[in-house]
Design a protein around this motif. Structure first.
Motif, PDB file in Angstrom:
ATOM      1  N   GLY A 235     -27.222 -11.245 -26.617  1.00 49.94           N
ATOM      2  CA  GLY A 235     -26.487 -12.236 -27.387  1.00 49.94           C
ATOM      3  C   GLY A 235     -27.415 -13.285 -27.971  1.00 49.94           C
ATOM      4  O   GLY A 235     -27.001 -14.115 -28.758  1.00 49.94           O
TER       5      GLY A 235
ATOM      6  N   VAL B 180     -26.232  -6.368 -28.785  1.00 54.90           N
ATOM      7  CA  VAL B 180     -25.354  -5.567 -27.929  1.00 54.90           C
ATOM      8  C   VAL B 180     -25.758  -4.096 -28.012  1.00 54.90           C
ATOM      9  O   VAL B 180     -25.798  -3.393 -27.000  1.00 54.90           O
ATOM     10  CB  VAL B 180     -23.871  -5.758 -28.325  1.00 54.90           C
ATOM     11  CG1 VAL B 180     -22.968  -4.759 -27.612  1.00 54.90           C
ATOM     12  CG2 VAL B 180     -23.432  -7.183 -28.036  1.00 54.90           C
TER      13      VAL B 180
ATOM     14  N   TYR C 286     -26.907  -1.911 -24.913  1.00 53.89           N
ATOM     15  CA  TYR C 286     -26.198  -0.672 -24.558  1.00 53.89           C
ATOM     16  C   TYR C 286     -27.218   0.424 -24.244  1.00 53.89           C
ATOM     17  O   TYR C 286     -27.089   1.139 -23.244  1.00 53.89           O
ATOM     18  CB  TYR C 286     -25.285  -0.248 -25.715  1.00 53.89           C
ATOM     19  CG  TYR C 286     -24.611   1.095 -25.525  1.00 53.89           C
ATOM     20  CD1 TYR C 286     -23.318   1.171 -25.021  1.00 53.89           C
ATOM     21  CD2 TYR C 286     -25.262   2.285 -25.860  1.00 53.89           C
ATOM     22  CE1 TYR C 286     -22.689   2.395 -24.851  1.00 53.89           C
ATOM     23  CE2 TYR C 286     -24.647   3.511 -25.686  1.00 53.89           C
ATOM     24  CZ  TYR C 286     -23.357   3.572 -25.179  1.00 53.89           C
ATOM     25  OH  TYR C 286     -22.753   4.792 -24.998  1.00 53.89           O
TER      26      TYR C 286
ATOM     27  N   PHE D 224     -21.920 -15.516 -24.262  1.00 56.15           N
ATOM     28  CA  PHE D 224     -21.775 -14.079 -24.508  1.00 56.15           C
ATOM     29  C   PHE D 224     -20.491 -13.572 -23.849  1.00 56.15           C
ATOM     30  O   PHE D 224     -20.140 -13.996 -22.746  1.00 56.15           O
ATOM     31  CB  PHE D 224     -22.988 -13.323 -23.956  1.00 56.15           C
ATOM     32  CG  PHE D 224     -22.987 -11.860 -24.284  1.00 56.15           C
ATOM     33  CD1 PHE D 224     -23.228 -11.427 -25.580  1.00 56.15           C
ATOM     34  CD2 PHE D 224     -22.742 -10.912 -23.305  1.00 56.15           C
ATOM     35  CE1 PHE D 224     -23.225 -10.075 -25.888  1.00 56.15           C
ATOM     36  CE2 PHE D 224     -22.743  -9.561 -23.611  1.00 56.15           C
ATOM     37  CZ  PHE D 224     -22.992  -9.141 -24.904  1.00 56.15           C
ATOM     38  N   ALA D 225     -19.784 -12.666 -24.510  1.00 56.75           N
ATOM     39  CA  ALA D 225     -18.494 -12.200 -23.993  1.00 56.75           C
ATOM     40  C   ALA D 225     -18.337 -10.679 -23.964  1.00 56.75           C
ATOM     41  O   ALA D 225     -17.297 -10.185 -23.536  1.00 56.75           O
ATOM     42  CB  ALA D 225     -17.363 -12.812 -24.818  1.00 56.75           C
ATOM     43  N   ASP D 226     -19.344  -9.923 -24.396  1.00 51.05           N
ATOM     44  CA  ASP D 226     -19.193  -8.472 -24.524  1.00 51.05           C
ATOM     45  C   ASP D 226     -19.913  -7.680 -23.430  1.00 51.05           C
ATOM     46  O   ASP D 226     -20.411  -6.576 -23.663  1.00 51.05           O
ATOM     47  CB  ASP D 226     -19.681  -8.026 -25.901  1.00 51.05           C
ATOM     48  CG  ASP D 226     -18.743  -8.475 -27.019  1.00 51.05           C
ATOM     49  OD1 ASP D 226     -17.525  -8.554 -26.766  1.00 51.05           O
ATOM     50  OD2 ASP D 226     -19.236  -8.749 -28.125  1.00 51.05           O
ATOM     51  N   HIS D 227     -19.932  -8.209 -22.219  1.00 49.86           N
ATOM     52  CA  HIS D 227     -20.596  -7.537 -21.103  1.00 49.86           C
ATOM     53  C   HIS D 227     -20.116  -6.094 -20.913  1.00 49.86           C
ATOM     54  O   HIS D 227     -20.945  -5.197 -20.709  1.00 49.86           O
ATOM     55  CB  HIS D 227     -20.400  -8.338 -19.810  1.00 49.86           C
ATOM     56  CG  HIS D 227     -20.764  -9.777 -19.944  1.00 49.86           C
ATOM     57  ND1 HIS D 227     -19.874 -10.712 -20.433  1.00 49.86           N
ATOM     58  CD2 HIS D 227     -21.910 -10.438 -19.681  1.00 49.86           C
ATOM     59  CE1 HIS D 227     -20.458 -11.892 -20.451  1.00 49.86           C
ATOM     60  NE2 HIS D 227     -21.698 -11.759 -20.008  1.00 49.86           N
TER      61      HIS D 227
ATOM     62  N   LEU E 140     -19.113  -3.939 -23.099  1.00 46.72           N
ATOM     63  CA  LEU E 140     -19.690  -3.069 -24.127  1.00 46.72           C
ATOM     64  C   LEU E 140     -21.130  -2.693 -23.787  1.00 46.72           C
ATOM     65  O   LEU E 140     -21.570  -1.588 -24.081  1.00 46.72           O
ATOM     66  CB  LEU E 140     -19.637  -3.748 -25.497  1.00 46.72           C
ATOM     67  CG  LEU E 140     -18.240  -4.061 -26.040  1.00 46.72           C
ATOM     68  CD1 LEU E 140     -18.340  -4.762 -27.391  1.00 46.72           C
ATOM     69  CD2 LEU E 140     -17.402  -2.803 -26.135  1.00 46.72           C
TER      70      LEU E 140
ATOM     71  N   ASN F 215     -21.160  -0.191 -20.796  1.00 53.06           N
ATOM     72  CA  ASN F 215     -20.689   1.129 -21.224  1.00 53.06           C
ATOM     73  C   ASN F 215     -21.849   2.097 -21.436  1.00 53.06           C
ATOM     74  O   ASN F 215     -21.670   3.312 -21.301  1.00 53.06           O
ATOM     75  CB  ASN F 215     -19.881   1.028 -22.518  1.00 53.06           C
ATOM     76  CG  ASN F 215     -18.450   0.622 -22.280  1.00 53.06           C
ATOM     77  OD1 ASN F 215     -17.968   0.578 -21.144  1.00 53.06           O
ATOM     78  ND2 ASN F 215     -17.757   0.296 -23.362  1.00 53.06           N
TER      79      ASN F 215
END
Length: 165
Positions: A66, A71, A75, A115-118, A120, A123
């Motif tokens: 972030g 992201v 990933y 940050f909020a997409d942990h 993703l 995954n």
């Protein structure tokens, strides 16, 4: 007369065939970076210590997700971490066919405070484990953010694995 069928033979080699199909060669299991072991087996459960995004040549991916790490890159780092978890499983068990199922992952993301997409990011690990183990790769999971991780690595993931009798 043997009851071995092509399906039974296929299922015994499936994790390795799936790894080959994905173009993945497992590296040697990474050594611990401090005073701990890479795994503990207790009964039919294998507890894997946290692994990070270490390349086969030892290079570690670092940075803040972030911030200076996207992201998409994170990933891929989580996917690489899954490969390292598989390498520890291989080292611990001698055969990935001993895996009954992936029970639980704890995915830690070195992220900026907003940050909020942990999920993703983590995954990357989950998707690979499901690709390798099929239905047995489905697992419970936590994906959380941390203000820092050892060595400033981008992700760290630990796992609990159920073993066949």
């Amino acid at each position: 007369m043997s009851h071995s069928t092509p399906t039974a033979i296929q299922s015994e080699t499936q994790p390795y065939e799936r790894l080959r199909a994905l173009g993945i060669t497992l590296p040697p299991a990474p050594n611990p970076i401090a005073n701990f072991v890479t795994h503990i087996q207790e009964g039919n459960l294998l507890y894997l210590s946290g692994q990070g995004p270490r390349e086969a040549d030892g290079f570690m991916h670092t940075g803040k997700v972030g911030g200076n790490v996207s992201v998409e890159d994170a990933y891929q780092h989580a996917r690489l971490t899954a490969i390292n978890l598989l390498a520890v499983m291989q080292s611990a068990l001698g055969d990935l066919n001993r895996v009954k199922r992936v029970v639980k992952l704890l995915g830690m993301v070195n992220a900026v405070s907003d940050f909020a997409d942990h999920p993703l990011v983590i995954n990357g690990c989950s998707d690979l484990l499901i690709s390798v183990f099929g239905e047995a790769g489905n697992h419970a999971r936590s994906a959380v953010g941390f203000g820092s991780l050892p060595g400033n690595i981008t992700v760290e993931i630990e796992a609990i694995i159920a073993l066949k009798d």
